[in-house]
Design a protein around this motif. Structure first.
Motif, short mmCIF file in Angstrom:
data_model
loop_
_atom_site.label_atom_id
_atom_site.label_comp_id
_atom_site.label_asym_id
_atom_site.label_seq_id
_atom_site.Cartn_x
_atom_site.Cartn_y
_atom_site.Cartn_z
N GLN A 19 0.83 -1.20 0.00
CA GLN A 19 0.00 0.00 0.00
C GLN A 19 0.87 1.26 0.00
O GLN A 19 0.57 2.23 -0.70
CB GLN A 19 -0.93 0.00 1.20
CG GLN A 19 -2.05 -1.00 1.09
CD GLN A 19 -2.91 -1.07 2.35
OE1 GLN A 19 -2.53 -0.57 3.40
NE2 GLN A 19 -4.07 -1.70 2.24
N LYS A 20 1.95 1.25 0.79
CA LYS A 20 2.86 2.41 0.83
C LYS A 20 3.50 2.64 -0.53
O LYS A 20 3.63 3.78 -0.98
CB LYS A 20 3.95 2.22 1.89
CG LYS A 20 3.48 2.34 3.30
CD LYS A 20 3.18 3.76 3.66
CE LYS A 20 2.70 3.81 5.10
NZ LYS A 20 2.17 5.10 5.45
N LEU A 21 3.91 1.56 -1.19
CA LEU A 21 4.52 1.71 -2.51
C LEU A 21 3.53 2.27 -3.52
O LEU A 21 3.89 3.09 -4.36
CB LEU A 21 5.08 0.37 -3.00
CG LEU A 21 6.36 -0.10 -2.36
CD1 LEU A 21 6.79 -1.44 -2.95
CD2 LEU A 21 7.47 0.91 -2.53
N GLU A 22 2.29 1.83 -3.42
CA GLU A 22 1.27 2.34 -4.35
C GLU A 22 1.00 3.82 -4.08
O GLU A 22 0.88 4.61 -5.02
CB GLU A 22 -0.01 1.53 -4.22
CG GLU A 22 -1.05 1.92 -5.25
CD GLU A 22 -2.26 1.01 -5.24
OE1 GLU A 22 -3.25 1.38 -5.89
OE2 GLU A 22 -2.23 -0.04 -4.58
N GLN A 23 0.93 4.20 -2.80
CA GLN A 23 0.74 5.61 -2.46
C GLN A 23 1.92 6.44 -2.95
O GLN A 23 1.74 7.55 -3.46
CB GLN A 23 0.59 5.78 -0.95
CG GLN A 23 -0.70 5.24 -0.39
CD GLN A 23 -0.72 5.29 1.13
OE1 GLN A 23 0.28 5.58 1.77
NE2 GLN A 23 -1.87 4.96 1.71
N ALA A 24 3.12 5.90 -2.84
CA ALA A 24 4.32 6.61 -3.30
C ALA A 24 4.28 6.78 -4.82
O ALA A 24 4.65 7.85 -5.33
CB ALA A 24 5.57 5.84 -2.89
N MET A 25 3.82 5.76 -5.52
CA MET A 25 3.72 5.86 -6.97
C MET A 25 2.76 6.97 -7.38
O MET A 25 3.05 7.77 -8.27
CB MET A 25 3.26 4.53 -7.56
CG MET A 25 3.08 4.56 -9.07
SD MET A 25 2.21 3.12 -9.71
CE MET A 25 0.60 3.30 -8.95
N HIS A 26 1.62 7.05 -6.70
CA HIS A 26 0.64 8.09 -7.02
C HIS A 26 1.18 9.48 -6.68
O HIS A 26 0.94 10.44 -7.41
CB HIS A 26 -0.68 7.83 -6.30
CG HIS A 26 -1.42 6.65 -6.84
ND1 HIS A 26 -1.90 6.57 -8.13
CD2 HIS A 26 -1.76 5.48 -6.25
CE1 HIS A 26 -2.49 5.42 -8.32
NE2 HIS A 26 -2.43 4.72 -7.19
N ALA A 27 1.91 9.59 -5.59
CA ALA A 27 2.51 10.87 -5.22
C ALA A 27 3.52 11.30 -6.28
O ALA A 27 3.59 12.48 -6.65
CB ALA A 27 3.17 10.79 -3.85
N GLN A 28 4.30 10.35 -6.78
CA GLN A 28 5.30 10.66 -7.79
C GLN A 28 4.62 11.10 -9.09
O GLN A 28 5.05 12.06 -9.73
CB GLN A 28 6.18 9.45 -8.06
CG GLN A 28 7.32 9.72 -9.02
CD GLN A 28 8.17 8.50 -9.25
OE1 GLN A 28 7.69 7.37 -9.13
NE2 GLN A 28 9.43 8.70 -9.57
N ARG A 29 3.56 10.44 -9.45
CA ARG A 29 2.83 10.80 -10.68
C ARG A 29 2.21 12.19 -10.56
O ARG A 29 2.07 12.90 -11.56
CB ARG A 29 1.74 9.78 -10.97
CG ARG A 29 2.28 8.49 -11.51
CD ARG A 29 1.16 7.58 -11.91
NE ARG A 29 1.69 6.34 -12.46
CZ ARG A 29 0.94 5.31 -12.79
NH1 ARG A 29 -0.37 5.36 -12.61
NH2 ARG A 29 1.49 4.23 -13.29
N ASN A 30 1.81 12.56 -9.34
CA ASN A 30 1.22 13.88 -9.13
C ASN A 30 2.27 14.96 -8.96
O ASN A 30 1.93 16.13 -8.82
CB ASN A 30 0.29 13.86 -7.92
CG ASN A 30 -0.95 13.04 -8.18
OD1 ASN A 30 -1.40 12.93 -9.31
ND2 ASN A 30 -1.51 12.45 -7.13
N GLY A 31 3.55 14.58 -8.93
CA GLY A 31 4.62 15.56 -8.84
C GLY A 31 4.99 15.96 -7.43
O GLY A 31 5.74 16.92 -7.24
N ASP A 32 4.50 15.26 -6.43
CA ASP A 32 4.80 15.57 -5.03
C ASP A 32 6.00 14.73 -4.59
O ASP A 32 5.85 13.67 -4.01
CB ASP A 32 3.59 15.29 -4.15
CG ASP A 32 3.71 15.84 -2.75
OD1 ASP A 32 4.81 16.32 -2.40
OD2 ASP A 32 2.71 15.79 -2.02
N MET A 33 7.18 15.24 -4.88
CA MET A 33 8.40 14.48 -4.62
C MET A 33 8.71 14.34 -3.13
O MET A 33 9.28 13.33 -2.70
CB MET A 33 9.60 15.13 -5.33
CG MET A 33 9.55 14.99 -6.82
SD MET A 33 9.64 13.25 -7.26
CE MET A 33 8.36 13.12 -8.45
#
Length: 61
Positions: A19-33
């Motif tokens: 779940q954390k990895l999926e949330q991280a992926m979505h954050a990266q796609r949204n540009g929130d580094m």
């Protein structure tokens, strides 16, 4: 004898890790580094806990 009735802590941690990895992926796609970095660090901590538990389980068998 009834070991199969006990909950598996590794399975629970692995689900949280995924779940954390999926949330991280979505954050990266949204540009929130910054959020991506935080979530990735949390997922690495979970992975270390998973590895420790697996080693303990292997030693106990």
């Amino acid at each position: 004898m009834f070991g199969w009735l006990k909950p598996d802590p590794v399975k629970k941690l692995r689900k949280a890790y995924d779940q954390k990895l999926e949330q991280a992926m979505h954050a990266q796609r949204n540009g929130d580094m910054r959020l991506f970095a935080d979530l990735t660090a949390e997922s690495e901590e979970l992975w270390q806990k998973i590895e420790q538990l697996q080693q303990q389980q292997a030693a106990n068998q």
